[in-house]
Design a protein around this motif. Structure first.
Motif, PDB file in Angstrom:
ATOM      1  N   GLN A   1      -4.801  -1.134   9.504  1.00 14.00           N
ATOM      2  CA  GLN A   1      -4.115  -0.726   7.916  1.00 14.00           C
ATOM      3  C   GLN A   1      -3.735   0.256   7.590  1.00 14.00           C
ATOM      4  O   GLN A   1      -3.212   0.028   7.151  1.00 14.00           O
TER       5      GLN A   1
ATOM      6  N   ALA B   1       1.843   0.111   8.800  1.00 10.47           N
ATOM      7  CA  ALA B   1       0.507  -0.300   9.672  1.00 10.47           C
ATOM      8  C   ALA B   1       0.957   0.122  11.450  1.00 10.47           C
ATOM      9  O   ALA B   1       2.133   0.543  11.067  1.00 10.47           O
TER      10      ALA B   1
ATOM     11  N   ALA C   1      -5.483  -6.938  13.481  1.00  8.01           N
ATOM     12  CA  ALA C   1      -4.819  -6.556  12.620  1.00  8.01           C
ATOM     13  C   ALA C   1      -4.428  -7.095  11.477  1.00  8.01           C
ATOM     14  O   ALA C   1      -4.458  -8.745  12.013  1.00  8.01           O
ATOM     15  N   ASP C   2      -4.281  -7.434  10.537  1.00  6.85           N
ATOM     16  CA  ASP C   2      -4.038  -8.043   9.495  1.00  6.85           C
ATOM     17  C   ASP C   2      -2.493  -8.357   9.216  1.00  6.85           C
ATOM     18  O   ASP C   2      -1.534  -7.110   9.341  1.00  6.85           O
TER      19      ASP C   2
ATOM     20  N   THR D   1       6.198  -7.573   4.392  1.00  6.95           N
ATOM     21  CA  THR D   1       4.924  -8.042   5.097  1.00  6.95           C
ATOM     22  C   THR D   1       6.033  -7.790   6.687  1.00  6.95           C
ATOM     23  O   THR D   1       6.888  -7.217   6.726  1.00  6.95           O
TER      24      THR D   1
ATOM     25  N   ASP E   1      -8.971   1.936  11.841  1.00  4.57           N
ATOM     26  CA  ASP E   1      -8.199   1.282  10.510  1.00  4.57           C
ATOM     27  C   ASP E   1      -7.204   0.754  11.205  1.00  4.57           C
ATOM     28  O   ASP E   1      -6.552   1.227  11.129  1.00  4.57           O
TER      29      ASP E   1
ATOM     30  N   ALA F   1       0.023  -8.017   6.286  1.00  5.10           N
ATOM     31  CA  ALA F   1      -0.371  -6.814   4.974  1.00  5.10           C
ATOM     32  C   ALA F   1       0.886  -5.967   5.193  1.00  5.10           C
ATOM     33  O   ALA F   1       2.157  -6.008   5.669  1.00  5.10           O
TER      34      ALA F   1
ATOM     35  N   GLN G   1      -2.225   3.317   7.164  1.00  3.56           N
ATOM     36  CA  GLN G   1      -1.061   4.313   6.632  1.00  3.56           C
ATOM     37  C   GLN G   1      -0.153   5.297   6.821  1.00  3.56           C
ATOM     38  O   GLN G   1      -0.846   5.152   6.438  1.00  3.56           O
TER      39      GLN G   1
END
Length: 361
Positions: free
Chosen positions: A225, A233, A255-256, A267, A223, A259, A227
């Motif tokens: 994202q 992240a 990866a976003d 961000t 994952d 995020a 944290q």
């Protein structure tokens, strides 16, 4: 985000389920098919039994940076001699060619392979710490997958230590054998978080692109994202490290880019503005970052740039379409925060006394 604020000493089943306690379940594990009674076994199969006094260690030892001070680099704190495990190759074999044990393992050898030191390190941890590649591959060949995910007193797996010590070949071998990439250490860091913090690009690539061999499936996918306990992240960490190759690798693997970190909602673009590196801001904008992304207090990246007097970054954000009239929760626009409000006006044809107004770059 409740998990991001948990302290390291708080009880959390999600953090401890694959930890030191998992060794106690070895008694219930079936014996590998390849293991037959040795000449000194007495003819009967031997059960998996952890060594006495190994499941609990002393208080955790940390240095000033919160990292391991004792077993990561130096002593292994072995309290007794380990039985010989057979002849191991002197040269490091390739990670994709694991060493196959020759002959049967007796009870003494099985106990050695499931040994735990005072710091909670298994033999797999120690093989990584001492860069004993042949021993590591031997352990990977004969131990069940559950043993690879045992965490020491600082909740570090062998995979954490391999990344910490920048050993991409060990990382590759562990991932191939199904070592978990989502377990978090004392600070909430996965092995990938650690790779980003220490800027170990080769290890990060092995973690992101490696796949377990057949029969070694992982229960949880990676994952990106996820944290750590600071709410960061992996992309946030790579951005704060100003490491574009790592950022590109993370974005390429899903990866976003927008995020939000868990403390203030920034961000990667907000964090790039705070690094004051214009090229990093430009890179994220070209990669598709949302130029008017908002923090929890409503601030956009342009709010941050204007409030810090970063005229060139403010100009870059405006050229990318940033709205200089958006208001945060304190009813402030980026123009209100700028030293020169005229520089952020969304018009390029203004004239004063018949002369065109030039925006500073």
């Amino acid at each position: 985000m409740s998990e991001a604020r948990k302290g390291p000493d708080e009880a959390d089943e999600n953090r401890y389920d694959s930890g030191i306690e998992s060794l106690r379940s070895l008694r219930s594990l079936p014996e590998p098919a390849a293991l037959a009674p040795g000449p000194s076994d007495g003819g009967g199969p031997q059960s998996w039994t952890p060594p006495r006094g190994g499941a609990e260690g002393p208080e955790e030892k940390e240095d000033a940076d919160g990292e391991r001070a004792d077993s990561t680099y130096g002593s292994s704190s072995i309290t007794g001699p380990l039985p010989l495990l057979g002849d191991l190759e002197t040269e490091d074999p390739a990670p994709c060619s694991p060493l196959v044990p020759t002959g049967a393992l007796n009870a003494q050898q099985l106990e050695a392979l499931t040994y735990i030191s005072e710091e909670g390190d298994t033999l797999v941890h120690l093989a990584v710490i001492h860069e004993a590649q042949a021993m590591l591959l031997y352990c990977l060949a004969v131990l069940p997958q559950e043993v690879l995910d045992i965490q020491n007193n600082l909740y570090q797996t062998a995979l954490h230590l391999a990344v910490h010590l920048d050993q991409p070949r060990a990382v590759q071998a562990l991932v191939l054998k199904g070592a978990s990439r989502v377990l978090q250490d004392l600070h909430g860091d996965t092995a990938l978080h650690m790779a980003c913090q220490r800027q170990h690009l080769a290890c990060a690539r092995c973690l992101l692109e490696g796949r377990p061999e057949p029969g070694r499936a992982q229960p949880h996918s990676l994952d990106l994202q996820l944290q750590n306990w600071q709410g960061l992240a992996c992309l946030h960490i790579a951005t704060l490290q100003r490491n574009r190759p790592l950022m590109e690798l993370l974005l390429h693997n899903g990866a976003d880019i927008d995020a939000q970190e868990g403390t203030s909602g920034k961000t990667a673009l907000h964090l790039a503005v705070e690094t004051q590196e214009r090229s990093l801001v430009q890179f994220l904008l070209r990669a598709g970052a949302r130029v008017d992304a908002r923090m929890l207090n409503g601030c956009t990246p342009l709010h941050l740039a204007a409030g810090r007097g970063l005229s060139s970054i403010s100009s870059t954000l405006c050229e990318a379409g940033a709205d200089s009239l958006l208001r945060n929760v304190e009813d402030e626009t980026p123009q209100d925060l700028a030293e020169d409000p005229l520089a952020l006006l969304p018009f390029d044809d203004l004239k004063i006394s018949g002369k065109p107004l030039l925006c500073a770059d």
